[in-house]
Design a protein around this motif. Structure first.
Motif, PDB file in Angstrom:
ATOM      1  N   GLU A  89       5.094   3.915  -0.034  1.00  0.00           N
ATOM      2  CA  GLU A  89       5.333   2.592   0.535  1.00  0.00           C
ATOM      3  C   GLU A  89       4.030   1.965   1.030  1.00  0.00           C
ATOM      4  O   GLU A  89       3.778   0.771   0.816  1.00  0.00           O
ATOM      5  CB  GLU A  89       6.353   2.704   1.669  1.00  0.00           C
ATOM      6  CG  GLU A  89       7.752   3.081   1.181  1.00  0.00           C
ATOM      7  CD  GLU A  89       8.638   3.621   2.293  1.00  0.00           C
ATOM      8  OE1 GLU A  89       8.371   3.302   3.479  1.00  0.00           O
ATOM      9  OE2 GLU A  89       9.597   4.361   1.987  1.00  0.00           O
ATOM     10  N   PHE A 121       9.300  -1.796   2.034  1.00  0.00           N
ATOM     11  CA  PHE A 121       9.672  -0.951   0.903  1.00  0.00           C
ATOM     12  C   PHE A 121      10.472   0.261   1.361  1.00  0.00           C
ATOM     13  O   PHE A 121      10.341   0.725   2.490  1.00  0.00           O
ATOM     14  CB  PHE A 121       8.416  -0.446   0.171  1.00  0.00           C
ATOM     15  CG  PHE A 121       7.598  -1.518  -0.479  1.00  0.00           C
ATOM     16  CD1 PHE A 121       7.992  -2.078  -1.687  1.00  0.00           C
ATOM     17  CD2 PHE A 121       6.425  -1.971   0.106  1.00  0.00           C
ATOM     18  CE1 PHE A 121       7.231  -3.064  -2.291  1.00  0.00           C
ATOM     19  CE2 PHE A 121       5.657  -2.957  -0.484  1.00  0.00           C
ATOM     20  CZ  PHE A 121       6.068  -3.503  -1.689  1.00  0.00           C
ATOM     21  N   SER A 122      11.277   0.765   0.460  1.00  0.00           N
ATOM     22  CA  SER A 122      11.903   2.073   0.634  1.00  0.00           C
ATOM     23  C   SER A 122      11.933   2.735  -0.741  1.00  0.00           C
ATOM     24  O   SER A 122      12.052   2.060  -1.765  1.00  0.00           O
ATOM     25  CB  SER A 122      13.312   1.959   1.228  1.00  0.00           C
ATOM     26  OG  SER A 122      14.157   1.206   0.379  1.00  0.00           O
TER      27      SER A 122
END
Length: 200
Positions: free
Chosen positions: A76, A100-101
């Motif tokens: 990320e 983000f993931s």
């Protein structure tokens, strides 16, 4: 009593102008509501935590290992760094914030963007991650704006640099995506390269 033709035309013109004004008003209101609807609801940034890839790689070599694990947080942060270095991801599109993931080889992105320096929007993009020496490449698989599907052809592949942060003597052989991140397997370095890494 019939009205003169000139008065009839005048009345028709007034009706036409009123209709046109009403239509323009509706379009403007609809456009304003649409811009309000797609605007970002969260303040996201492109701030990221540095990932010390070179130091980790050297430590790996000292342990005579060929495997390095990058966590989901690492991926990320590397993705955010790539955006911070180049926020203009498409023509006339600037990313101003991201979150983000990571799930396996999928990168789920919440992006705040500005289009043509005027229109702000929040979009969601699902990328599939793959390794293309010497970097990770993210290819869009799904994109939505407020739940409305967008064509993935609008999104070009994004490069997440990794190779330029590693010692030149270490070359990636392959990456294996898992639930907790990615395992990076390096080619076996020569004895001279290993000595240079450990000594340097």
């Amino acid at each position: 009593m019939d009205l003169p033709n000139s008065e009839k035309k005048e009345i028709q013109m007034k009706k036409w102008l009123i209709g046109l004004f009403t239509l323009v008003f509706i379009v403007v209101v609809a456009g304003t509501l649409a811009l309000y609807y797609i605007r970002p609801e969260r303040d996201l940034t492109l701030a990221y935590a540095p990932v010390p890839l070179e130091e980790r790689a050297v430590d790996m070599a000292r342990r005579l290992s060929r495997e390095l694990v990058l966590s989901s947080d690492d991926i990320e942060n590397l993705a955010k760094r790539a955006l911070a270095d180049n926020p203009f991801v498409e023509k006339d599109v600037q990313v101003t914030g991201a979150e983000f993931s990571v799930s396996g080889d999928r990168l789920l992105a919440d992006l705040n963007i500005i289009w043509k320096d005027r229109v702000s929007a929040a979009i969601q993009v699902t990328y599939r991650l793959r390794w293309e020496a010497p970097n990770v490449v993210a290819a869009a698989e799904k994109a939505t704006i407020k739940g409305i599907a967008l064509p993935t052809s609008m999104f070009s592949d994004q490069v997440i640099p990794i190779g330029d942060s590693l010692p030149a003597a270490l070359k990636i052989e392959k990456m294996t995506w898992g639930s907790g991140g990615v395992k990076v397997l390096f080619r076996k370095p020569s004895l001279q390269d290993l000595q240079n890494l450990i000594g340097g």
